[in-house]
Scaffold this motif. Structure first.
Motif, mmCIF file in Angstrom:
data_model
loop_
_atom_site.group_PDB
_atom_site.id
_atom_site.type_symbol
_atom_site.label_atom_id
_atom_site.label_comp_id
_atom_site.label_asym_id
_atom_site.label_seq_id
_atom_site.Cartn_x
_atom_site.Cartn_y
_atom_site.Cartn_z
ATOM 1 N N THR A 122 47.721 48.077 38.073
ATOM 2 C CA THR A 122 49.014 48.452 37.886
ATOM 3 C C THR A 122 49.757 48.073 39.041
ATOM 4 O OG1 THR A 122 48.722 50.670 39.087
ATOM 5 C CG2 THR A 122 48.630 50.410 36.567
ATOM 6 N N ARG A 123 49.270 48.053 40.360
ATOM 7 C CA ARG A 123 50.060 47.689 41.386
ATOM 8 C C ARG A 123 50.357 46.209 41.792
ATOM 9 N NH1 ARG A 123 47.361 49.814 47.248
ATOM 10 N NH2 ARG A 123 46.123 47.474 46.932
ATOM 11 N N THR A 124 49.642 45.291 41.326
ATOM 12 C CA THR A 124 49.970 43.883 41.517
ATOM 13 C C THR A 124 50.006 43.134 40.237
ATOM 14 O OG1 THR A 124 48.667 43.841 43.261
ATOM 15 C CG2 THR A 124 49.041 41.463 42.402
ATOM 16 N N GLU A 125 51.214 42.418 39.869
ATOM 17 C CA GLU A 125 51.330 41.581 38.608
ATOM 18 C C GLU A 125 50.136 40.232 38.844
ATOM 19 O OE1 GLU A 125 52.556 38.635 36.938
ATOM 20 O OE2 GLU A 125 51.646 39.882 35.520
ATOM 21 N N LEU A 126 49.200 40.017 38.254
ATOM 22 C CA LEU A 126 48.018 39.336 38.519
ATOM 23 C C LEU A 126 48.569 37.976 38.208
ATOM 24 C CD1 LEU A 126 44.917 41.214 37.435
ATOM 25 C CD2 LEU A 126 45.898 40.939 39.935
ATOM 26 N N ARG A 127 49.429 37.710 37.127
ATOM 27 C CA ARG A 127 49.615 36.301 36.718
ATOM 28 C C ARG A 127 50.536 35.432 37.896
ATOM 29 N NH1 ARG A 127 53.006 35.102 33.701
ATOM 30 N NH2 ARG A 127 52.009 33.030 32.683
ATOM 31 N N THR A 128 51.372 36.238 38.370
ATOM 32 C CA THR A 128 52.362 35.485 39.098
ATOM 33 C C THR A 128 52.568 36.074 40.579
ATOM 34 O OG1 THR A 128 54.131 36.413 38.129
ATOM 35 C CG2 THR A 128 53.372 34.174 37.202
ATOM 36 N N GLY A 129 51.969 36.981 40.720
ATOM 37 C CA GLY A 129 52.104 37.817 42.125
ATOM 38 C C GLY A 129 51.836 37.012 43.194
ATOM 39 N N PRO A 130 52.416 37.205 44.419
ATOM 40 C CA PRO A 130 52.303 36.215 45.524
ATOM 41 C C PRO A 130 50.796 36.356 46.008
ATOM 42 C CG PRO A 130 54.264 37.606 45.658
ATOM 43 C CD PRO A 130 53.450 38.242 44.516
ATOM 44 N N GLY A 131 50.253 35.240 45.977
ATOM 45 C CA GLY A 131 48.785 35.155 46.676
ATOM 46 C C GLY A 131 47.830 35.437 45.580
ATOM 47 N N THR A 132 48.078 35.666 44.236
ATOM 48 C CA THR A 132 46.900 35.666 43.576
ATOM 49 C C THR A 132 46.335 34.488 43.119
ATOM 50 O OG1 THR A 132 48.626 35.577 41.580
ATOM 51 C CG2 THR A 132 48.218 37.862 42.212
ATOM 52 N N GLY A 133 46.953 33.408 43.358
ATOM 53 C CA GLY A 133 46.207 32.183 42.945
ATOM 54 C C GLY A 133 45.529 31.733 44.280
ATOM 55 N N ALA A 134 45.333 32.562 45.383
ATOM 56 C CA ALA A 134 44.493 32.071 46.662
ATOM 57 C C ALA A 134 43.199 31.684 46.189
ATOM 58 C CB ALA A 134 44.520 33.409 47.719
ATOM 59 N N SER A 135 42.767 30.889 46.964
ATOM 60 C CA SER A 135 41.309 30.171 46.741
ATOM 61 C C SER A 135 40.965 30.111 45.420
ATOM 62 C CB SER A 135 40.430 31.021 47.567
ATOM 63 O OG SER A 135 40.576 30.937 48.929
ATOM 64 N N GLY A 136 41.715 29.514 44.490
ATOM 65 C CA GLY A 136 41.290 29.400 43.183
ATOM 66 C C GLY A 136 41.327 30.550 42.065
ATOM 67 N N GLY A 137 42.101 31.426 42.598
ATOM 68 C CA GLY A 137 42.382 32.766 41.893
ATOM 69 C C GLY A 137 41.623 33.843 42.581
ATOM 70 N N LEU A 138 40.918 33.678 43.671
ATOM 71 C CA LEU A 138 40.039 34.875 44.275
ATOM 72 C C LEU A 138 40.943 35.960 44.757
ATOM 73 C CD1 LEU A 138 37.342 35.982 45.528
ATOM 74 C CD2 LEU A 138 38.181 34.736 47.628
ATOM 75 N N GLY A 139 42.165 35.783 44.950
ATOM 76 C CA GLY A 139 43.266 36.699 45.375
ATOM 77 C C GLY A 139 43.329 37.679 44.135
ATOM 78 N N ALA A 140 43.510 37.174 42.947
ATOM 79 C CA ALA A 140 43.876 37.971 41.766
ATOM 80 C C ALA A 140 42.523 38.827 41.755
ATOM 81 C CB ALA A 140 43.781 37.277 40.762
ATOM 82 N N ALA A 141 41.433 38.341 41.730
ATOM 83 C CA ALA A 141 40.086 39.246 41.473
ATOM 84 C C ALA A 141 40.161 40.625 42.677
ATOM 85 C CB ALA A 141 38.963 38.508 41.470
ATOM 86 N N LEU A 142 40.127 40.156 43.827
ATOM 87 C CA LEU A 142 40.294 40.979 44.873
ATOM 88 C C LEU A 142 41.506 42.238 44.654
ATOM 89 C CD1 LEU A 142 39.167 38.925 47.771
ATOM 90 C CD2 LEU A 142 37.628 40.374 46.531
ATOM 91 N N ALA A 143 42.558 41.699 44.579
ATOM 92 C CA ALA A 143 43.868 42.534 44.174
ATOM 93 C C ALA A 143 43.462 43.689 42.883
ATOM 94 C CB ALA A 143 45.178 41.621 43.345
ATOM 95 N N ALA A 144 42.624 43.156 41.875
ATOM 96 C CA ALA A 144 42.071 43.999 40.936
ATOM 97 C C ALA A 144 41.105 44.963 41.542
ATOM 98 C CB ALA A 144 41.647 43.121 39.681
ATOM 99 N N LEU A 145 40.667 44.772 42.514
ATOM 100 C CA LEU A 145 39.728 46.007 43.250
ATOM 101 C C LEU A 145 40.622 46.702 43.951
ATOM 102 C CD1 LEU A 145 36.740 43.813 44.065
ATOM 103 C CD2 LEU A 145 36.915 45.062 42.120
ATOM 104 N N GLY A 146 41.820 46.276 44.164
ATOM 105 C CA GLY A 146 42.651 47.251 44.982
ATOM 106 C C GLY A 146 42.973 46.933 46.547
#
Length: 398
Positions: free
Chosen positions: A243-267
């Motif tokens: 809920t805290r991060t918009e994973l599609r287009t949130g800043p940094g979610t595409g970092a390192s081929g999308g690793l940012g999104a996975a780690l954001a999903a972990l909090g």
């Protein structure tokens, strides 16, 4: 009079580390200004060399261990424990899943994996740290961090309930994520990601479209990877209750081929990389004392202002009114528009093959520094207004 020169380069990808680039520039400065004080500040952006540089800068240490590389082989790698207390670990994703670790014959971002990143995070947890900082940059992957989540205990399942094999090309088949096996220590450890906030997971500027071709993807593969990351963002958000991060287009979610999104999903908190990393190097105070600042990177172009080292150095140097010279392997469209850069030059004295330029990068950078400084000193000796014969000054050429 140039009595103090700050040398603050990035590394040159697949050629020079930031430290090697700083040493090469310093050699060029000494040829022209042998008595100048040279303050070398090799800069890291979360990519290659970050763990080594920050371990040294903070009085910390490296922890060596084997882990899974981007093409699935086991390799020797490391993470850093920062400071004497060692209560913060720095995991450099490039040290285990970087592009330089992918042989040219195997450069397929649909197949490479971040599994080793998850293994390093797990090893860092084993040391009892309170905080883990993940440096993103120079990746050879486009799996959205799926491999890292699998290494940390999540199960990624296809419609038939089977575990997905590694690689971003598999994400279109993802049906469900089972988080029950995730390492419970993650919930009580602060997780920070140092990333480029301009990199987003999906959309027209999504990471597969912007960086996929650089990692070996064909146009068809780019579209397949993009569609897979769209599905990845949807399933991650649903099954990990993000809920805290918009994973599609949130800043940094595409970092390192999308690793940012996975780690954001972990909090994890995704933070601008320079805000996180440069504080360890006391960069601002060092720039404030400079007579000249020299920065460098492999390419200077329209992408430079979007979170690259020369733009950040120039931005900070201008707070103190310091002149900035930028050197680059190549100059592309927009090189003349990087805010805060007063002069720039390519290190190439003549056309040459890329392979030769990579091998000779240190020598070329030293020579280019010497040429640029001699021009700067010549300019300093010229009169401010050259006298013009006749009664009229020439008009500007438009």
């Amino acid at each position: 009079m140039l009595s103090r020169v700050v040398v603050a380069p990035s590394g040159f990808k697949e050629s020079l580390s930031a430290q090697a680039a700083a040493d090469a520039i310093a050699d060029g400065v000494r040829r022209v200004l042998p008595d100048a004080e040279i303050d070398r500040v090799p800069l890291v952006d979360g990519g290659e060399g970050t763990a080594v540089a920050l371990a040294a800068a903070t009085g910390g240490r490296l922890v060596a261990l084997p882990a899974t590389g981007p093409v699935g082989d086991r390799l020797g790698t490391h993470f850093a424990l920062l400071g004497p207390a060692g209560d913060t670990a720095l995991v450099e994703m490039a040290a285990v899943a970087g592009l330089s670790l992918v042989p040219h014959s195997l450069r397929d971002p649909g197949a490479t994996t971040t599994y080793g990143v998850g293994e390093l995070i797990r090893a860092a947890l084993d040391t009892g740290v309170r905080r883990i900082l993940v440096g993103c940059g120079d990746s050879g992957t486009s799996d959205g961090g799926a491999g890292a989540l699998q290494a940390l205990g999540a199960r990624l399942l296809d419609p038939d309930g089977f575990e997905l094999p590694p690689g971003g090309r598999e994400l279109l088949r993802l049906h469900r994520i089972d988080p029950a096996g995730l390492d419970p220590r993650l919930a009580r450890t602060e997780l920070l990601v140092a990333c480029n906030p301009y990199n987003v997971l999906c959309g027209e500027r999504g990471v597969a479209r912007v960086f996929g071709p650089q990692k070996g993807a064909t146009p068809a593969q780019v579209e397949h990877l993009s569609a897979g990351l769209e599905n990845w963002a949807y399933v991650l958000t649903r099954d990990l209750a993000v809920t805290r991060t918009e994973l599609r287009t949130g800043p940094g979610t595409g970092a390192s081929g999308g690793l940012g999104a996975a780690l954001a999903a972990l909090g994890a908190r995704l933070l601008p990389r320079f805000d996180v990393l440069l504080g360890h190097l006391d960069l601002d105070a060092r720039l404030a004392r400079a007579d000249l600042v020299v920065t460098a990177e492999g390419a200077l172009d329209h992408q430079t202002p979007r979170g690259k080292v020369p733009a950040e150095v120039a931005r900070r140097a201008k707070r103190y009114g310091r002149p900035v010279l930028a050197l680059a392997g190549t100059l592309g469209e927009g090189a003349h528009e990087v805010p805060g850069v007063d002069a720039f030059s390519s290190i190439l004295p003549a056309p040459m093959a890329l392979a030769e330029a990579l091998v000779r990068a240190g020598e070329l950078l030293t020579d280019a520094t010497e040429r640029a400084l001699r021009m700067i000193l010549l300019g300093a000796r010229l009169p401010a207004h050259a006298e013009v014969s006749g009664t009229q000054r020439p008009s500007s050429v438009r």
